[in-house]
Structures are given as structure tokens and as C-alpha cells.
Write an enzyme that holds these catalytic residues in place. Structure first.
Site, PDB file in Angstrom:
ATOM      1  N   ILE A   1     -20.714 -59.140  91.386  1.00 34.37           N
ATOM      2  CA  ILE A   1     -19.328 -59.209  91.883  1.00 34.37           C
ATOM      3  C   ILE A   1     -19.286 -60.104  93.124  1.00 34.37           C
ATOM      4  O   ILE A   1     -20.006 -59.852  94.089  1.00 34.37           O
ATOM      5  CB  ILE A   1     -18.793 -57.802  92.252  1.00 34.37           C
ATOM      6  CG1 ILE A   1     -18.794 -56.889  91.031  1.00 34.37           C
ATOM      7  CG2 ILE A   1     -17.388 -57.907  92.843  1.00 34.37           C
ATOM      8  CD1 ILE A   1     -18.315 -55.468  91.318  1.00 34.37           C
TER       9      ILE A   1
ATOM     10  N   GLY B   1     -28.775 -55.429  87.618  1.00 28.60           N
ATOM     11  CA  GLY B   1     -29.296 -56.103  86.434  1.00 28.60           C
ATOM     12  C   GLY B   1     -29.623 -57.546  86.753  1.00 28.60           C
ATOM     13  O   GLY B   1     -29.013 -58.165  87.649  1.00 28.60           O
TER      14      GLY B   1
ATOM     15  N   ASP C   1     -28.837 -46.979  99.445  1.00 32.98           N
ATOM     16  CA  ASP C   1     -28.574 -48.310  98.882  1.00 32.98           C
ATOM     17  C   ASP C   1     -27.080 -48.659  99.048  1.00 32.98           C
ATOM     18  O   ASP C   1     -26.742 -49.762  99.498  1.00 32.98           O
ATOM     19  CB  ASP C   1     -28.970 -48.321  97.394  1.00 32.98           C
ATOM     20  CG  ASP C   1     -28.621 -49.630  96.719  1.00 32.98           C
ATOM     21  OD1 ASP C   1     -29.343 -50.616  96.920  1.00 32.98           O
ATOM     22  OD2 ASP C   1     -27.599 -49.678  95.999  1.00 32.98           O
TER      23      ASP C   1
ATOM     24  N   VAL D   1     -34.963 -60.318  88.722  1.00 30.52           N
ATOM     25  CA  VAL D   1     -33.945 -61.260  89.221  1.00 30.52           C
ATOM     26  C   VAL D   1     -34.559 -62.640  89.459  1.00 30.52           C
ATOM     27  O   VAL D   1     -34.023 -63.658  89.000  1.00 30.52           O
ATOM     28  CB  VAL D   1     -33.290 -60.718  90.519  1.00 30.52           C
ATOM     29  CG1 VAL D   1     -32.263 -61.724  91.049  1.00 30.52           C
ATOM     30  CG2 VAL D   1     -32.633 -59.370  90.267  1.00 30.52           C
TER      31      VAL D   1
ATOM     32  N   LYS E   1     -25.119 -51.611 101.565  1.00 30.27           N
ATOM     33  CA  LYS E   1     -24.068 -52.526 101.086  1.00 30.27           C
ATOM     34  C   LYS E   1     -22.778 -52.321 101.877  1.00 30.27           C
ATOM     35  O   LYS E   1     -22.101 -53.284 102.240  1.00 30.27           O
ATOM     36  CB  LYS E   1     -23.839 -52.296  99.588  1.00 30.27           C
ATOM     37  CG  LYS E   1     -25.069 -52.664  98.750  1.00 30.27           C
ATOM     38  CD  LYS E   1     -24.941 -52.155  97.318  1.00 30.27           C
ATOM     39  CE  LYS E   1     -26.182 -52.455  96.496  1.00 30.27           C
ATOM     40  NZ  LYS E   1     -26.209 -51.759  95.213  1.00 30.27           N
TER      41      LYS E   1
ATOM     42  N   VAL F   1     -24.744 -57.530  97.762  1.00 32.01           N
ATOM     43  CA  VAL F   1     -23.791 -56.432  97.568  1.00 32.01           C
ATOM     44  C   VAL F   1     -23.153 -56.537  96.188  1.00 32.01           C
ATOM     45  O   VAL F   1     -22.601 -57.576  95.820  1.00 32.01           O
ATOM     46  CB  VAL F   1     -22.679 -56.471  98.646  1.00 32.01           C
ATOM     47  CG1 VAL F   1     -21.651 -55.380  98.397  1.00 32.01           C
ATOM     48  CG2 VAL F   1     -23.283 -56.327 100.040  1.00 32.01           C
TER      49      VAL F   1
ATOM     50  N   GLY G   1     -24.208 -56.732  93.123  1.00 35.79           N
ATOM     51  CA  GLY G   1     -24.789 -57.587  92.077  1.00 35.79           C
ATOM     52  C   GLY G   1     -23.972 -58.826  91.777  1.00 35.79           C
ATOM     53  O   GLY G   1     -23.886 -59.757  92.583  1.00 35.79           O
TER      54      GLY G   1
HETATM   55  N1  HSE Z   1     -30.192 -50.086  92.640  1.00 30.49           N
HETATM   56  C1  HSE Z   1     -28.991 -50.847  92.777  1.00 30.49           C
HETATM   57  C2  HSE Z   1     -27.910 -50.099  92.025  1.00 30.49           C
HETATM   58  C3  HSE Z   1     -29.137 -52.222  92.212  1.00 30.49           C
HETATM   59  O1  HSE Z   1     -28.209 -49.153  91.290  1.00 30.49           O
HETATM   60  O2  HSE Z   1     -26.757 -50.456  92.162  1.00 30.49           O
HETATM   61  C4  HSE Z   1     -28.763 -53.370  93.042  1.00 30.49           C
HETATM   62  O3  HSE Z   1     -28.429 -53.175  94.340  1.00 30.49           O
END
Ligand code: HSE
Length: 429
Positions: free
Chosen positions: A139, A305, A204, A16, A208, A135, A137
Site C-alpha cells: 500500500i 508478501g 510490528d 522480498v 508502522k 509500512v 507492504g
Molecule cells: N509481519 C508483517 C505482517 C509483514 O504480518 O503484516 C510485513 O510487515
């Protein structure tokens, strides 16, 4: 441009960070028009100086300790793309805000654990804290909740918040391949976290959801209020039964305001095929919001990504260039109000349950008795084939039932001598 350039210090040059720097290098004219001033990277910090990267970093200062970016004389704004809730990322956030430098981060763990503390610091030092990339990516859900939907009372927010899990579940269904095999693909494709247990065990997505809940309900970020489970126990059999019953399995983060409290949960859900989210596949993320004025709203896009995440970071950089920012979580810390959590004894929902049982007389009757005693009503029941050599799957869907009663019944079902494996239970959206 009459204004002086905005000078960025970037901590972390992974996928990133490198992409953010590369876009700034190659699309400077566009960015400076949007930000009203030139935007330049003046200093960076990363673990390996000699690694091959997509950005050139010509003339950019290299700083060995990322925390020093906060005090760097040529840095106006600090961009943190390191990750992790503690250590360097937290120290850098604290130092930047204390130095009254806007702080931009993609770090959901940091905000989920220390969001209130960092928002307080940003208010105290009158400096912006931006986190669009934390949160989902690419969006733009943070700004949507914080700004565009500010006039709504949010009733419910839920979504597919982890691209790795969505990729795994989609690929297992489409190819019939096993979980571990598909996880290795997700890691290779760069979706998964450095520690993939954060993805597959739901943490993860929980980070978020904790941030989204705070924005949606103007409450303090409180990770500890979430019930969290992941996708480790989802088998190919469940994926196939789901399809047969008219569902698709998705790992969802759900936050719902009820009269008896706020329900916040990350867990696999059976999503009816009639729902849009059932068809959000691969590494895509989606967020559904029900607002009092806007009604239902769904955002779908790339949740992971380099380019998609860089898109959100760049949006924050342009906001910093233009100046001014609303409170990080939509309301000031003083105006955040804690909401009581919904106890399981007051939580209602329908369930899918799969039991692997010995194929012998009386098993269904014993199961039905346990469910009857727990006041759980079966909506449909499925048993496949006959297998004298081993267990057979019995699958049932319940009507709306009490969460606590279901947990108690499952404990009893799991202890039946004829039940040969731990029951698999999946909530129905
Ligand atoms: N590891 C996270 C996912 C990427 O798979 O959504 C970004 O938060």
C-alpha cells in the site's frame, strides 16, 4: 538511455530481496523507461550464498559483510531488506547515508527506533532515505502522506497494519479454529515476522504506526509514545460475541489528534460492521486517513508478501533513478514538532467487556455497582445460558467512558470472587 545505469547493492535476499532482484532481471525495459536509465543489481549480500532463489544474479558481486555495500565502488544505491532495528541494518543505513548513497529500506523497526537519527543523517549528507515498503507492504501510504496529502492537516489516521493478525482473526472467525493453530498457518504462508511475537503482541503494527504518525502529524518518530497491546487474549467467544453485537474484531493502529494531545494506540478494536475496515479480511491491510481538505480516504491492499512488498521497494528504486526526494518524513528534522501525548485520564471511548462469572444471584448487581461508582454507563448487556458446572460469560458494551476510569473499574471487577477469569476488554472504534 543517455544516463549511466543506476547500480544497486541489495542487502538481504529473503522472499522480498529475491523478488526485487527477479523483477529487475525480468522487467528491465519497463523499469528503465520509468526510471529514465537502466537499473541493475551489481552487488548483493545475504546469509546463504548457495540457497535456491527465484533470481539468477548472473555477474553480480557477492559481499559477505552487508555493511561493505555502502563503500562498494559499483554500488550507487543501497537497498536494505535484512530487518531488525540494530546491528547490521542500522550500521548499513548509517554507512550508506554517510557515504551519500541513497538508502532504500523496508525496515519498520529500524525507522521506528532510529527514524529521526537517520533522517538527520540523510539531510546532513544531502541524500535520499526512502521507506515505502516499511509500512503496509504494497500500500503506497508513505508517499500518500508525505507527498499527495502534504497540503492537508491530518486529523486522524488508523488502520489494519499487521497482515498476520488480520489473517488470524479472520480465519478464527471463519473456521472456528484456535489461535495457535491459525498462527502456524500464517507462519507457513510467509506473513509472519521471523519472531511472530512482534506480530501478535502488536509491536510490528506499533513500528508502522509510529512512522505513520510522524508523517501525518510532522512530529518526530516516537515509538515510546504508543500504548501497545496485541491479540493473544482474544478468544473465539469474543469473536462470536462481536459478530452478534454488530462488530468485527481487528487489531488497529490508531493515531488521533485531540485538543488535549495525541492519542496513539495499537490494540484490538471492535469495528462496527457498517465500517469499511470491518470487511478488510485475511492478510490484507487498510489505512484510513481523515485530512482537512481531502476528507476521509481509505487505502486497502496487500500488507505483506514478497511481491506486494517488492512493489513498494521498486517504486523507491525508480524514484532514486529519477533523482531528488522530499524529506524522509515529509518535513525536515528541524521542522518536526513533538506533540504532547493524550493522558488516559483525558481519553474517552466505548468498551466491550467480557467477564467469566459464577452463575449465582447478585453477581450482576455487584458488577453494576462497581461500574456505577466509576461513572461508567452500560449501553447493552448480554448473558448466555446457565451453567451451574462452570463460569458463564457476561458481556457488556459501555457508553463513552473515561479510559482511566475503565481501567480502575476493570481492576475491581477482576477482583470480585465471582469473576473467575481475567476480564477481557476491547475498545470500540
Ligand atoms: N509481519 C508483517 C505482517 C509483514 O504480518 O503484516 C510485513 O510487515
Amino acid at each position: 538511455m543517455s544516463k549511466s545505469p543506476l547500480r544497486l547493492g541489495i542487502a538481504g535476499l529473503g522472499h522480498v530481496g529475491s523478488e526485487v532482484a527477479r523483477i529487475i532481471e525480468t522487467q528491465g525495459a519497463h523499469l528503465s523507461r520509468r526510471g529514465g536509465r537502466d537499473i541493475v543489481v551489481t552487488a548483493v549480500s545475504a546469509r546463504d550464498k548457495n540457497k535456491q532463489r527465484s533470481c539468477k544474479l548472473a555477474g553480480v558481486a557477492w559481499v559477505n559483510n552487508p555493511v561493505e555495500l555502502a563503500a562498494h565502488k559499483d554500488v550507487d544505491v543501497v537497498v536494505e531488506l535484512i530487518g531488525g532495528s540494530e546491528g547490521v541494518a542500522r550500521d548499513l543505513a548509517t554507512a550508506a547515508l554517510k557515504a551519500s548513497k541513497p538508502f532504500i529500506t523496508a525496515n519498520k523497526a529500524l525507522l521506528a527506533h532510529h527514524g529521526v537519527e537517520l533522517a538527520s543523517l540523510s539531510e546532513k549528507h544531502n541524500v535520499a532515505l526512502y521507506c515505502e515498503a516499511a509500512v503496509a507492504g504494497g500500500i503506497p501510504v508513505i508517499k500518500t502522506l508525505r507527498e499527495s496529502l502534504a497540503g492537508n492537516a491530518v486529523k486522524e489516521i488508523y488502520g489494519i497494519l499487521n497482515g498476520t493478525c488480520n489473517y488470524i482473526l479472520t480465519t478464527m472467525r471463519e473456521t472456528g479454529r484456535a489461535f495457535a493453530d491459525v498462527l502456524a498457518d500464517a507462519q507457513r504462508l510467509g506473513y509472519a515476522e521471523a519472531d511472530p511475537t512482534f506480530d501478535i503482541d502488536g509491536m510490528d503494527a506499533a513500528h508502522k504506526l509510529a512512522i505513520l504518525s510522524s508523517l501525518a502529524f510532522s512530529s518526530p518518530v516516537d515509538l515510546s509514545a504508543l500504548a501497545v497491546s496485541g491479540i493473544r487474549n482474544i478468544s473465539l467467544a469474543d469473536i462470536h460475541f462481536a459478530e452478534e453485537l454488530g462488530f468485527r474484531i481487528k487489531l488497529l493502529g490508531v493515531s488521533r489528534q485531540t485538543e488535549k494531545g495525541l492519542m496513539q494506540r495499537v490494540s484490538p478494536y471492535m469495528v462496527p460492521l457498517t465500517e469499511q475496515l470491518a470487511h478488510v479480511e485475511g492478510a490484507l491491510n487498510a489505512v484510513f486517513i481523515e485530512g482537512s481538505a481531502v476528507g476521509p480516504l481509505t487505502l486497502i491492499g496487500r500488507g505483506a508478501g514478497a511481491a506486494a512488498t517488492a512493489s513498494s521497494v521498486l517504486g523507491d528504486i525508480i524514484d532514486a533513478a529519477n533523482g531528488g526526494a522530499p524529506p524522509a518524513f515529509g518535513v525536515s528534522v528541524a521542522n518536526m514538532k513533538a506533540i504532547k501525548s493524550l493522558p488516559d485520564s483525558d481519553s474517552i471511548g466505548a468498551f466491550y467487556v467480557r467477564l467469566m462469572v459464577a452463575d449465582e444471584p447478585g453477581v450482576l448487581a455487584d458488577m453494576a455497582a462497581i461500574l456505577r461508582d466509576a461513572r461508567i454507563s452500560i449501553q447493552s448487556l448480554l448473558q448466555k445460558g446457565r451453567n451451574e458446572a462452570g463460569p458463564v460469560a457476561v458481556v457488556f458494551i459501555t457508553h463513552d467512558s473515561n479510559e482511566k476510569a475503565m481501567a480502575d473499574a476493570l481492576a475491581k471487577l477482576g477482583k470480585m470472587p465471582s469473576v473467575l477469569e481475567a476480564p477481557c476488554v476491547i475498545r470500540i472504534l
